[in-house]
Scaffold this motif. Structure first.
Motif, short mmCIF file in Angstrom:
data_model
loop_
_atom_site.label_atom_id
_atom_site.label_comp_id
_atom_site.label_asym_id
_atom_site.label_seq_id
_atom_site.Cartn_x
_atom_site.Cartn_y
_atom_site.Cartn_z
N GLN A 42 36.48 62.85 10.61
CA GLN A 42 37.78 62.34 10.22
C GLN A 42 38.78 62.34 11.36
N TYR A 90 26.64 54.47 16.64
CA TYR A 90 26.80 55.70 15.88
C TYR A 90 26.97 55.39 14.40
N ASP A 91 26.29 56.18 13.59
CA ASP A 91 26.19 55.89 12.17
C ASP A 91 27.22 56.63 11.32
N TYR A 92 27.56 57.82 11.74
CA TYR A 92 28.46 58.66 10.94
C TYR A 92 29.58 59.19 11.81
N TRP A 93 30.75 59.30 11.20
CA TRP A 93 31.96 59.69 11.92
C TRP A 93 32.72 60.77 11.17
N ALA A 113 30.89 61.91 16.29
CA ALA A 113 30.04 60.90 15.69
C ALA A 113 28.58 61.27 15.88
N TYR A 157 19.73 64.27 16.01
CA TYR A 157 20.82 63.33 16.22
C TYR A 157 21.31 63.36 17.65
N VAL A 179 25.15 62.34 5.88
CA VAL A 179 25.63 63.20 6.94
C VAL A 179 27.16 63.23 6.90
N GLN A 180 27.70 64.42 6.88
CA GLN A 180 29.16 64.57 6.93
C GLN A 180 29.54 65.35 8.18
N ASP A 192 24.55 59.70 15.88
CA ASP A 192 23.57 58.61 15.90
C ASP A 192 22.27 59.20 15.37
N ALA A 233 28.51 69.70 11.18
CA ALA A 233 27.79 68.61 10.53
C ALA A 233 26.87 69.12 9.44
#
Length: 124
Positions: free
Chosen positions: A116, A111-114, A96, A31, A1-2, A98, A23
């Motif tokens: 920038q 939260y898993d992805y962040w 972010a 999410y 996930v970006q 989850d 995302a």
């Protein structure tokens, strides 16, 4: 996930800004999404979070009534509308995700992805 946050900038106190976060990921609608911020010289702070269906939203007390979180699952995007901005809102804002998505949390550790980060500066 970006995640890719955008929309930051310089605004005068009392003004508004709208942040966006695009995302990747096919399961975006499952999410929980959140916004956090880090002010100069301070730690990361919870701002807002939204359930996967968009029906449960949490806000930090400092932004309640001024900020609104929303999402568009068809566009894989989450938004943060910020009104009545104050100088103390100056920070780098991060989105972010989850990926568990079962509950809405205020803790960054959930939260898993962040993204920038995007810079918001509010002048007095």
């Amino acid at each position: 996930v970006q995640l890719q946050a955008s929309g930051g900038g310089l605004v005068q106190a009392g003004g508004s800004l709208s942040l966006s976060c695009a995302a990747s990921g096919r399961a975006f609608s499952s999410y929980v999404l959140g916004w956090f911020r880090r002010a100069p010289g301070k730690g990361r702070e919870f701002v807002s979070a939204l359930s996967r269906g968009g029906d449960i939203a949490y806000y930090a007390d400092s932004v309640k009534g001024r900020f609104t979180i929303s999402r568009d699952n068809a566009k894989n995007a989450v938004f943060l509308q910020m009104n009545s901005l104050k100088p103390e809102d100056t920070a780098v804002y991060y989105c972010a995700a989850d990926i568990d998505g079962s509950s809405v949390y205020r803790s960054a550790s959930r939260y898993d992805y962040w993204g920038q980060g995007t810079v918001v500066t509010v002048s007095s």
